[in-house]
Design a protein around this motif. Structure first.
Motif, PDB file in Angstrom:
ATOM      1  N   ARG A 180       0.841  -1.213   0.000  1.00 38.64           N
ATOM      2  CA  ARG A 180       0.000   0.000   0.000  1.00 38.64           C
ATOM      3  C   ARG A 180       0.870   1.254   0.000  1.00 38.64           C
TER       4      ARG A 180
ATOM      5  N   ARG B 103       2.379   1.927  -3.342  1.00 39.95           N
ATOM      6  CA  ARG B 103       1.409   2.493  -4.293  1.00 39.95           C
ATOM      7  C   ARG B 103       1.178   3.968  -4.026  1.00 39.95           C
TER       8      ARG B 103
ATOM      9  N   GLN C 242      -0.230  -2.053  -8.883  1.00 39.06           N
ATOM     10  CA  GLN C 242      -0.837  -3.203  -8.252  1.00 39.06           C
ATOM     11  C   GLN C 242      -2.250  -2.858  -7.822  1.00 39.06           C
ATOM     12  N   ALA C 243      -3.100  -3.845  -7.714  1.00 38.09           N
ATOM     13  CA  ALA C 243      -4.469  -3.608  -7.288  1.00 38.09           C
ATOM     14  C   ALA C 243      -4.478  -3.092  -5.866  1.00 38.09           C
ATOM     15  N   ALA C 244      -5.369  -2.133  -5.615  1.00 36.78           N
ATOM     16  CA  ALA C 244      -5.485  -1.544  -4.278  1.00 36.78           C
ATOM     17  C   ALA C 244      -6.895  -1.070  -4.079  1.00 36.78           C
TER      18      ALA C 244
ATOM     19  N   GLU D 172      -9.987   1.400  -2.713  1.00 39.76           N
ATOM     20  CA  GLU D 172     -10.130   2.846  -2.549  1.00 39.76           C
ATOM     21  C   GLU D 172      -9.668   3.234  -1.152  1.00 39.76           C
TER      22      GLU D 172
ATOM     23  N   THR E  23      -3.918   3.535 -10.944  1.00 35.54           N
ATOM     24  CA  THR E  23      -3.040   2.449 -10.521  1.00 35.54           C
ATOM     25  C   THR E  23      -3.357   1.147 -11.247  1.00 35.54           C
TER      26      THR E  23
ATOM     27  N   GLU F 215      -6.136  -0.553 -10.698  1.00 35.18           N
ATOM     28  CA  GLU F 215      -6.725  -1.420  -9.679  1.00 35.18           C
ATOM     29  C   GLU F 215      -8.107  -1.951 -10.058  1.00 35.18           C
ATOM     30  N   ASN F 216      -8.707  -1.394 -11.130  1.00 36.20           N
ATOM     31  CA  ASN F 216     -10.059  -1.778 -11.534  1.00 36.20           C
ATOM     32  C   ASN F 216     -11.058  -1.583 -10.388  1.00 36.20           C
TER      33      ASN F 216
ATOM     34  N   ASP G  83     -11.184   3.478 -11.718  1.00 36.31           N
ATOM     35  CA  ASP G  83      -9.778   3.241 -12.035  1.00 36.31           C
ATOM     36  C   ASP G  83      -9.702   1.909 -12.789  1.00 36.31           C
TER      37      ASP G  83
ATOM     38  N   LYS H 255      -7.436  -0.840 -15.626  1.00 36.12           N
ATOM     39  CA  LYS H 255      -6.228  -1.274 -16.303  1.00 36.12           C
ATOM     40  C   LYS H 255      -6.534  -1.461 -17.780  1.00 36.12           C
TER      41      LYS H 255
ATOM     42  N   SER I 142      -2.742   2.536 -17.691  1.00 39.61           N
ATOM     43  CA  SER I 142      -3.917   2.546 -16.822  1.00 39.61           C
ATOM     44  C   SER I 142      -4.614   3.890 -16.943  1.00 39.61           C
TER      45      SER I 142
END
Length: 853
Positions: free
Chosen positions: A8, A11, A59-61, A63, A205, A207-208, A229, A231, A237
């Motif tokens: 985290r 990011r 990387q996925a994160a 909200e 990012t 992260e979708n 957000d 990808k 992105s």
């Protein structure tokens, strides 16, 4: 330093890097934070390095999480052209992240400023359109005219926003807001002598994820906010965000003749409801799109585009008091002079949207004025602003020690607003206003780490803008001339700068830093004083009407056909006033870390606000230049994290030498006017303190306190700008236009409900001391105007589910229903006869539902 999850934190640094001047190394994390104590061992994060970091794949994160973001985690800022912890930088900075903004119900930039010490951003009254007044430590600007410079630099993703018009920005999907106090002449450049305000968007990012938020509240308030957000490829992105806000106004616009039958003032409305519209409404829509491309660990490219449409009823103002104006040119009806009968009440006025045709009555000594036909003027009670911008940022890591950054920006806006200044059916004055502006900027930076102890930044900056302020004025309170005219005045400005900044750590825990910036700037303003049909107005520009646009030469004709060939005369229409200046700014600072918990610092810095020429002359003799303001500041302070980082306490004290202060005046040599003079010098001193504390698990407290002491140096005052030579000018003991004291306190407590989620009540109190708004003269007596002191109490109650992806919030603002003023505008001294103000919003409530995905 508090520990947080490694991925985290990386990011967060990566998102900051896309708007930073320099890439930096990601910190090494030792362990995760303890959510039960909101604390962690101090030595858990390695210092942020100056060398460029290698860009990492996003990387996925999820909200942002409110609980985590309100802890004492480090905030990374880029005020010195490289990423540094807020607590390691020798500058007085308020930094607020997205979670804090949400917790405090802050949705626009002015609300953030309310909670920051010695900072004031207020929306202006209807006469100044959709603009703000801005000041930091008593230094700034109140007038939106593009011929004036703001004094507080505002930046959106590191791109300079050059005007006060349209600057009440909605905080749409922002990552953080940074407010830098004190002159930033070497770091932020020109027009940042008071300080700088920087908004940073949340970057993609991949992260979708995203969120959707809906709000309903007082006066049919409807709000929608959303962001997504996504990808696109492994290296590309995007992020798309938007906001829609709509709300009825709170100041009734009333038809005077309808509400006061038998007054002699005509009405076109049938008896009954005499309210025409509600002023002070909201009608705001904005969208922003961001693309972020990271093809390698050396290159990152970010493209940002945004569009704003802001259309609503004009600012709701109220008439506070009047000086009687009794003239056949201004009376609302025969025998109905302009006086206190038009004072409506705390939330109402009697504005009209134009003035009727008529015949001007003037003393016979003015040839051609008496009996001149007056045209009717008309407008609306709507304010319209359309603005858009695009920017591109390229960060390239040459190697482990050198990085290059390019920041390119283009912004444009178009705004229209009309103003019935007297707030009545009297014909004192009415104006229609159309302002367009575009600006382009390009900044290049090179950052290098030299050995283990030196960080160096070199850069160049170019800026260009063009504005056209096209205003139609119908001013009838002046008894001599029928002032009906159009002034489509263009203003073009250009600036170039070279800068350098370096920091050196000669011994452990001691850092010396310094900066240097050279600025060259020019500005050209061209004047036109035309009749409504496009011909030159002979009352304002007799030589232009006689000889044509741009004439400067001998006076070869007069009323009798005779000439004076020995006297040179100048036409106002077509005249271009040229301003140019060159300036060196300096900054030196030293900071020493006495312990892991305490940093002390001292600094010396300079800044300036550009000069120009009077943008509102009534004749060619009033094209009066004014020089730049200059500021030299001395500051000491400390930054601390005590009690296992459960309490952050930052304090700064400053002394400013303020020179050649630009002030508005109402009397130019020999005649009334609306100009700027360099009034003289002043000494300004004060302090600021900010506190963030987590005394027990779940409880968060934040507070700030500031003090400002402003004194003119009597021996420095310009006689042309001083009273009694100029009743609208200054005297030695005039205060600053900023409140002397300012205080903010907030507290929230998170109640854990187990599987049901959590409940968090929050309260915020904002206090502002009385604020000086300038003098007026009544019957030869000089009177000072003040906005009275006020305190506002806001509250918010938020329920969050156990998965932390659903929130329901009930908020109340101004819950004590305090009646207070944001602005006061007094033109009684000029003969206009009115003193008016813009009240702040009364008590409001709103219910919001937010879903994260």
């Amino acid at each position: 330093m508090q520990n947080i999850d490694r991925s985290r934190f990386q990011r967060i640094l990566l998102a900051s890097a896309s708007v930073s001047a320099i890439f930096v190394g990601s910190p090494a994390l030792a362990q995760s934070a303890d959510p039960q104590t909101n604390s962690a061992p101090v030595q858990t994060v390695a210092p942020v390095q100056a060398a460029p970091a290698q860009a990492e794949a996003p990387q996925a994160a999820p909200e942002q999480n409110t609980e985590a973001d309100l802890s004492t985690q480090d905030i990374v800022v880029t005020a010195q052209f490289r990423e540094q912890r807020l607590q390691d930088i020798p500058i007085s900075i308020t930094a607020v992240n997205a979670a804090q903004l949400e917790a405090r119900s802050q949705t626009n930039l002015a609300q953030v400023a309310d909670a920051a010490p010695n900072v004031s951003l207020k929306p202006q009254g209807a006469s100044f359109g959709p603009s703000i007044s801005a000041s930091i430590r008593g230094v700034g600007q109140t007038d939106f005219n593009p011929a004036y410079e703001p004094g507080v630099g505002i930046y959106i993703d590191d791109v300079y926003y050059p005007q006060l018009t349209g600057a009440v920005f909605d905080l749409l999907d922002v990552d953080r807001v940074e407010i830098l106090r004190g002159p930033q002449g070497t770091l932020a450049g020109r027009n940042s002598e008071g300080g700088a305000i920087k908004l940073y968007s949340r970057k993609p990012t991949g992260e979708n994820g995203g969120f959707v938020e809906a709000t309903y509240g007082s006066r049919n308030r409807i709000g929608l906010r959303a962001a997504a957000d996504f990808k696109i490829t492994d290296t590309l992105s995007g992020r798309l965000s938007g906001v829609f806000k709509q709300q009825e106004g709170f100041v009734d616009r009333i038809d005077y003749g309808c509400a006061n039958p038998g007054s002699g003032v005509a009405t076109a409305r049938a008896p009954g409801d005499c309210t025409i519209s509600k002023l002070g409404g909201v009608g705001y829509q904005a969208i922003r799109g961001i693309l972020r491309w990271q093809p390698s660990d050396k290159l990152e490219v970010t493209l940002i585009g945004d569009y704003t449409h802001d259309e609503h009823t004009i600012a709701g103002e109220v008439l506070l008091t009047t000086a009687t104006v009794n003239s056949p040119n201004t009376n609302a009806a025969p025998g109905v002079p302009y006086d206190n009968r038009f004072v409506c009440g705390p939330y109402c006025n009697y504005i009209t949207t134009g003035q009727p045709a008529g015949t001007f009555s003037a003393p016979p000594v003015v040839p051609g004025a008496n009996g001149k036909a007056l045209a009717a003027t008309s407008g609306t009670d709507r304010s319209l602003y359309d603005g858009w911008g695009v920017s591109g940022q390229i960060n390239y890591n040459v190697n482990d020690t050198i990085s290059l950054t390019s920041i390119t920006g283009y912004r444009s806006f178009d705004t229209r607003f009309d103003s019935d200044d007297d707030l009545s059916p009297a014909n004192i004055g009415f104006g229609t206003n159309h302002l367009t502006n575009w600006s382009f900027s390009q900044e290049l930076r090179a950052n290098a780490k030299v050995g283990d102890t030196i960080n160096l930044t070199l850069g160049g900056y170019y800026f260009k803008q063009e504005s056209v302020y096209d205003s139609v004025q119908d001013i009838r309170y002046v008894p001599v001339y029928p002032l009906q005219f159009r002034q489509p005045d263009p203003t073009n400005a250009e600036a170039k700068a070279l800068f350098a900044h370096a920091s050196w750590e000669p011994i452990e825990n001691l850092t010396l830093s310094g900066g240097l910036r050279y600025t060259s700037e020019t500005k050209d303003q061209t004047y036109y004083r035309l009749n409504y049909d496009g011909t030159i107005n002979r009352f304002l520009d007799p030589f232009g009407a006689t000889y044509g646009f741009g004439y400067s030469g001998p006076d070869t004709l007069d009323a009798n056909g005779n000439g004076n060939t020995t006297e040179t005369v100048t036409a106002l229409s077509g005249l271009t006033a040229h301003y140019e200046a060159k300036r060196w700014d300096y900054r030196l600072a030293a900071d020493y870390r006495l312990s892991d918990a305490l940093l002390v610092y001292a600094s010396f810095s300079t800044g300036f606000k550009g000069g120009g020429s009077n943008p509102r002359p009534f004749n060619a003799n009033q094209v009066i230049p004014f020089e730049p303001e200059k500021l030299t500041a001395y500051e000491v302070g400390f930054k601390s994290d005590f009690f296992d980082r459960k309490m952050r306490f930052n304090v700064s004290a400053f002394l400013n030498n303020y020179k050649d202060i630009q002030i508005p005046v109402s009397l130019c040599p020999g005649a009334p006017c609306a100009a700027r003079f360099n009034a003289g010098d002043a000494r300004v001193k004060g302090f600021e303190a900010e506190l963030t504390a987590f005394p027990v698990p779940g409880l968060a407290i934040d507070a700030s306190l500031s003090y400002l002491d402003f004194h003119y140096i009597a021996s420095s005052l310009n006689p042309l700008a001083a009273y009694p030579t100029n009743p609208g000018g200054v005297v030695a003991d005039d205060p600053s236009g900023a409140p002397k004291w300012k205080f903010n306190a907030g507290a929230q407590y998170k109640i854990d409900l187990g599987e049901t989620g959590s409940l968090t009540p929050r309260f915020d109190l904002n206090y502002q001391d009385k604020q000086y708004t300038g003098p007026t003269v009544i019957a030869g007596t000089r009177i000072r105007n003040f906005i009275p002191a006020y305190a506002l109490l806001n509250a918010r109650l938020t329920w969050q589910n156990a998965d932390k992806d659903l929130e329901v919030s009930l908020e109340g603002t101004n819950i004590t229903d305090k009646y207070y003023m944001l602005t006061i505008f007094d033109l009684r001294a000029t003969g206009a006869g009115f003193r008016k103000g813009r009240p702040g919003t009364p008590r409001e409530w709103a219910l919001s539902v937010k879903k994260k995905f």
